[in-house]
Design a protein around this motif. Structure first.
Motif, PDB file in Angstrom:
ATOM      1  N   GLN A 123       0.851  -1.196   0.000  1.00 30.99           N
ATOM      2  CA  GLN A 123       0.000   0.000   0.000  1.00 30.99           C
ATOM      3  C   GLN A 123       0.880   1.237   0.000  1.00 30.99           C
ATOM      4  O   GLN A 123       1.749   1.404   0.853  1.00 30.99           O
ATOM      5  N   PHE A 124       0.604   2.104  -0.929  1.00 32.98           N
ATOM      6  CA  PHE A 124       1.517   3.213  -1.183  1.00 32.98           C
ATOM      7  C   PHE A 124       1.062   4.451  -0.422  1.00 32.98           C
ATOM      8  O   PHE A 124       0.324   5.279  -0.935  1.00 32.98           O
ATOM      9  N   ASN A 125       1.539   4.587   0.806  1.00 37.85           N
ATOM     10  CA  ASN A 125       1.144   5.748   1.624  1.00 37.85           C
ATOM     11  C   ASN A 125       2.244   6.794   1.546  1.00 37.85           C
ATOM     12  O   ASN A 125       3.348   6.571   2.033  1.00 37.85           O
TER      13      ASN A 125
ATOM     14  N   ARG B 232       0.148  -8.923  -1.734  1.00 33.41           N
ATOM     15  CA  ARG B 232       1.063  -8.050  -2.472  1.00 33.41           C
ATOM     16  C   ARG B 232       1.551  -8.745  -3.736  1.00 33.41           C
ATOM     17  O   ARG B 232       1.639  -8.131  -4.801  1.00 33.41           O
ATOM     18  N   GLU B 233       1.877 -10.037  -3.614  1.00 28.75           N
ATOM     19  CA  GLU B 233       2.468 -10.737  -4.751  1.00 28.75           C
ATOM     20  C   GLU B 233       1.431 -11.107  -5.805  1.00 28.75           C
ATOM     21  O   GLU B 233       1.696 -11.029  -6.989  1.00 28.75           O
ATOM     22  N   ASN B 234       0.283 -11.554  -5.368  1.00 24.10           N
ATOM     23  CA  ASN B 234      -0.693 -12.041  -6.342  1.00 24.10           C
ATOM     24  C   ASN B 234      -2.096 -11.916  -5.752  1.00 24.10           C
ATOM     25  O   ASN B 234      -2.600 -12.817  -5.097  1.00 24.10           O
ATOM     26  N   GLU B 235      -2.692 -10.777  -6.016  1.00 27.24           N
ATOM     27  CA  GLU B 235      -3.986 -10.492  -5.415  1.00 27.24           C
ATOM     28  C   GLU B 235      -5.076 -11.457  -5.870  1.00 27.24           C
ATOM     29  O   GLU B 235      -5.792 -12.005  -5.030  1.00 27.24           O
ATOM     30  N   PRO B 236      -5.218 -11.693  -7.197  1.00 24.28           N
ATOM     31  CA  PRO B 236      -6.307 -12.586  -7.622  1.00 24.28           C
ATOM     32  C   PRO B 236      -6.202 -13.977  -6.995  1.00 24.28           C
ATOM     33  O   PRO B 236      -7.200 -14.533  -6.550  1.00 24.28           O
ATOM     34  N   ALA B 237      -4.965 -14.502  -6.934  1.00 23.67           N
ATOM     35  CA  ALA B 237      -4.812 -15.854  -6.386  1.00 23.67           C
ATOM     36  C   ALA B 237      -5.196 -15.877  -4.911  1.00 23.67           C
ATOM     37  O   ALA B 237      -5.830 -16.816  -4.441  1.00 23.67           O
ATOM     38  N   THR B 238      -4.802 -14.816  -4.182  1.00 24.60           N
ATOM     39  CA  THR B 238      -5.125 -14.791  -2.763  1.00 24.60           C
ATOM     40  C   THR B 238      -6.627 -14.691  -2.565  1.00 24.60           C
ATOM     41  O   THR B 238      -7.202 -15.303  -1.671  1.00 24.60           O
ATOM     42  N   GLU B 239      -7.248 -13.900  -3.415  1.00 24.76           N
ATOM     43  CA  GLU B 239      -8.690 -13.760  -3.322  1.00 24.76           C
ATOM     44  C   GLU B 239      -9.368 -15.095  -3.631  1.00 24.76           C
ATOM     45  O   GLU B 239     -10.302 -15.504  -2.943  1.00 24.76           O
TER      46      GLU B 239
END
Lengths: 234, 289, 326
Positions: free
Chosen positions: C36-38, C182-189
């Motif tokens: 997350q880019f804060n 962070r690495e792979n959003e679709p797979a985690t979802e």
């Protein structure tokens, strides 16, 4: 005359190889069709030949000269045009602007080339001021192929030009592709509508697991019982 | 009646501010469209453009309007140099790496301005102008010139994007980078031209902003947020939307001073931006370029 | 310099390293773990600092409160308020893409700075807040230690505590899910994780840590004004520290804090010693250029930082999960 020759191509998207020694050849004035099951490596072979992915082993010759792993923009300037299956137009540009972009790599007067494309696809002339993204699927495909024709290619590579089109439009598209061949352009295409494609093909290749399985004239492949059972749905 | 006059008067200021924001936002939008990252040094590029214009006037004693082409040329060259020395080397990584890099570039640019021009506040020559009274409204001549200058720049840009080969290629690359490469469009050259234009437009915003108020090393940083807001409200990646976005943000910022402290103007721009991001993540204006 | 002067300098140096180390750990939670880019760190830093200052200072006509509460109440308040601000912002920006989140966070930080500068009833505006006590100064005095030394000990204790917690979090299943996102959003979802929730949790925890850093800063420095929360000090230095040290690596974040703060504060010495008379005003911008160029060099030449992220276990897990799905 021998236009394109790809021999014993191995390669893939960086991980394991998808192509395991596939070969094709295309002459002037002929339509070559590549068919095969899903995942056989048809589109991968096209991309490898066009320099979009790395050829690890094997060689690609164009008019007898090696062009293995040449960058796409140099392919274009040599007269090879490639139409990807998806995302193959510039949606916010007008039809005419799309065609003009096709000729970007070549300087000089583009008018005659534009006329030539309009003669192949008269519909595009009527709609040349239309934003390409707002057109129907069939029309977009015409824009995509038209854009490729703008470089005055000697070789046209089409990745599933009829995907997602209605039967009527499929017929029409194949008819246009024949017209393009009759202009003296070599055409190589990957097709899911294998029967129809082989019907207009001068020669065809059947790919399986990244290598050639059969190669023959289109008519012979259509008549081959084994090919028909395995790949053409009986 | 009084409120109406006040509202119209503020709307004039809003259009002037909107003209300036538009020039910055178009650049941000073009850079985003082609390189897919939010260019955080854009505010400081605006500052550099303004000071380059000022420097040219100091050296040559030329009339004010020469500051515009001089600043635009200077910032265009600086933008290309930055891209070639820094951004180009990290372009192949995640776009956010470019973003943090540009944040640092912005600070570097601002520091160079401080070193070269010191902490003093500068103004463009011209002095205080007597406003024209039109009906009940006071119109400052410079405001008219700012609007016209921005209009001319945007018109020229429009002609460039729709009439020239390179301009069309920029739009094509923004539409579909992969297809542009397959088509044989020379990506590196087009990216370079994008930076030239982005830098020139930023300098246009800077010189006009300096004409409207004063030059300070943080002038560009201070309007970066409204510039981003304009680009996002217009649909980032779509330069034509940036015009509408710029005007909307400019008007909202000025009109907000009817009921808010003027120092909250950037916060107003920001709140509109957040609201738009949540409600319409692709901007409120339809269409692509 | 006298020996006592050097000692005092070292105490100040390490206190700042500690505070920046805490900020860098907070950022690592958001960027290093979760992606997350804060770039509004300064905003959370400010919220924590002002919250603790308002809670702990004696009653004053110049700003809200003060409420005369003890130091630990101030710190707790700072953590809670900055976590709540993080929750609100994280919730609003949950669906935003990375670059939009970046713009949104810097917008929030700048807006908070405007509020601090303009709302005098709350913060005494640009005149700033003073009289913020150092922590447990009576206690440390009884031990014969200066209040500055006491601050350093308190900061070090909090830093150790935060480090322990974030290291535990990194190795926990929770931390592995963050890295998988962070690495792979679709797979985690696809693996059935509620991505939005994990992301929000990481953002809130990171914000709370930054707020803690702000509170410690307020109590060490004793004076707050909007100037201290310019993006340069509050945000940019922290980013350079994390990138230099190695994002994703907590120890790297601390190493980055040490190295960059050494360069940043050391450059002040070098410049004040080497710049000719009358050119002192150039020191500030030159130091910024130095750090800015350093960042570019790191990004180009060593993007993984001094201590690259270790044991990317989460990636292996994700690959396995992906393979299982196919």
């Amino acid at each position: 005359m021998r236009l394109l020759e790809a021999n014993n191509i191995h390669g893939g998207y960086g991980g394991a190889d998808i192509l395991h020694g596939a070969s094709i050849r295309v002459d002037n004035d002929e339509i070559v069709v590549i068919v095969g099951a899903n995942g056989a490596g048809k589109s991968t072979l096209m991309k490898a030949v066009f320099g979009l992915l790395h050829v690890r082993e094997g060689e690609v010759l164009y008019q007898g000269k090696p062009i293995t792993n040449t960058r796409p923009e140099q392919m274009v300037s040599r007269g090879i045009a490639y139409v990807p299956q998806e995302y193959n137009i510039f949606p916010s540009l007008t039809v005419q602007e799309n065609l003009e972009m096709g000729a970007y790599a070549l300087r000089g007067n583009i008018r005659p080339r534009l006329e030539k494309v309009f003669s192949v696809f008269p519909r595009l002339r009527e709609r040349r001021r239309q934003e390409a993204g707002l057109m129907s699927g069939g029309e977009r495909q015409m824009v995509a192929i038209g854009r490729a024709l703008m470089i005055d290619p000697k070789l046209l590579m089409l990745d599933e030009p009829t995907a997602g089109l209605s039967p009527k439009l499929i017929d029409e598209t194949f008819e246009r592709i024949r017209g393009i061949r009759n202009l003296g352009i070599g055409v190589v295409m990957v097709e899911q509508n294998a029967k129809q494609a082989l019907a207009i093909a001068d020669r065809g290749y059947v790919l399986a697991t990244g290598a050639n399985r059969f190669e023959d004239t289109g008519a012979n492949l259509l008549a081959n019982r084994e090919v028909a059972e395995m790949f053409l749905g009986g | 009646m009084y409120i109406l006059v006040e509202l119209l008067q503020l709307s004039i200021y809003g259009i002037v501010l909107g003209s300036i924001l538009t020039l910055g936002a178009i650049g941000v939008s073009m850079i985003f469209g082609i390189l897919r990252f939010a260019h955080f040094a854009h505010g400081d590029l605006i500052t550099v453009g303004a000071y380059t214009g000022l420097g040219f006037l100091m050296m040559t004693n030329a009339p004010f309007w020469f500051a515009l082409p001089a600043g635009m040329a200077g910032a265009a060259i600086i933008a290309v140099l930055i891209d070639q020395t820094v951004y180009k080397r990290i372009r192949r990584r995640q776009p956010v790496i470019l973003l943090i890099s540009s944040f640092g570039i912005g600070l570097i640019l601002r520091s160079f301005v401080q070193i070269i021009w010191g902490p003093h506040v500068f103004s463009f020559p011209g002095g205080i102008q007597r406003p024209w009274l039109v009906w009940e409204l006071a119109i400052i001549p410079n405001h008219v010139w700012i609007f016209l200058a921005a209009l001319i720049i945007v018109t020229l840009l429009h002609l460039f994007l729709t009439r020239t080969r390179v301009g069309k290629a920029m739009r094509a690359m923004s539409d579909n980078m992969d297809l542009a490469l397959i088509t044989g469009i020379p990506a590196e050259r087009i990216i370079m031209i994008t930076w030239l234009l982005g830098g020139a437009l930023a300098a246009g915003a800077g010189v006009l902003l300096g004409l409207d108020s004063r030059l300070t090393p943080t002038m560009g940083w201070n309007i970066l947020l409204p510039v981003f807001a304009a680009a996002i409200v217009g649909g980032i990646g779509r330069p034509y939307g940036a015009i509408a976005g710029g005007m909307l943000i400019g008007l909202a910022m000025e009109i907000s001073t009817l009921f808010l402290e003027p120092s909250y103007k950037p916060a107003v721009a920001f709140l509109i931006m957040v609201a738009v991001l949540i409600a319409r993540p692709h901007g409120i204006f339809k269409g692509a370029w | 310099m006298e020996l006592s002067g050097i000692a005092a300098y070292l105490v100040s140096f390490f206190t700042f390293v500690g505070i920046y180390g805490i900020l860098a750990l907070g950022l690592n939670m958001q960027w290093g773990f979760t992606g997350q880019f804060n770039i509004g760190i300064a905003g959370f830093f400010a919220v924590g600092a002002y919250t603790s200052a308002i809670l702990t200072t004696p009653e004053s006509p110049w700003h809200l409160g003060g409420f005369g509460q003890p130091f630990l109440v101030g710190v707790l308040g700072a953590v809670i308020v900055s976590a709540l601000v993080g929750l609100l912002i994280g919730w609003i920006t949950a669906r935003l893409r990375t670059d939009y989140l970046a713009i949104a966070t810097i917008g929030i930080a700048e807006t908070l700075r405007l509020i601090i500068a303009n709302e005098s009833w709350l913060t005494n505006g640009v005149r700033g807040m003073s009289g913020i006590d150092r922590p447990f100064s009576d206690f440390f005095q009884a031990l014969g230690l200066s209040s500055a030394m006491g601050s350093l000990i308190v900061v070090a204790a909090f830093l150790a505590g935060v480090y322990f917690l974030v290291e535990r979090a990194r190795q926990s299943p929770w931390g592995r899910v963050l890295r998988a996102i962070r690495e792979n959003e679709p797979a985690t979802e696809a693996a059935g994780k509620n991505i939005g929730r994990f992301r929000l949790e990481a953002f809130v925890v990171g914000s709370a840590i930054m707020g803690l850093g702000g509170a410690l800063y307020a109590h060490y420095f004793g004076f707050l004004s909007p100037e201290a929360f310019l993006p340069l000090y509050g945000t940019f230095l922290v980013w350079v520290m994390l990138i230099a040290g190695g994002s994703g690596n907590n120890l790297g974040a601390l190493v980055g804090a040490v190295v960059i703060w050494t360069i940043w504060s050391g450059s002040e010495f070098v410049m004040s010693a080497s710049l000719p008379e009358g050119y002192g005003g150039y020191a500030g911008p030159l130091r910024v250029i130095l750090i800015g160029v350093l960042l570019q060099v790191i990004l180009i030449a060593r993007p993984e930082g001094l201590l690259p992220e270790r044991a990317p276990q989460a990636i292996a897990t994700t690959r396995r999960e992906r393979a299982r799905q196919q």
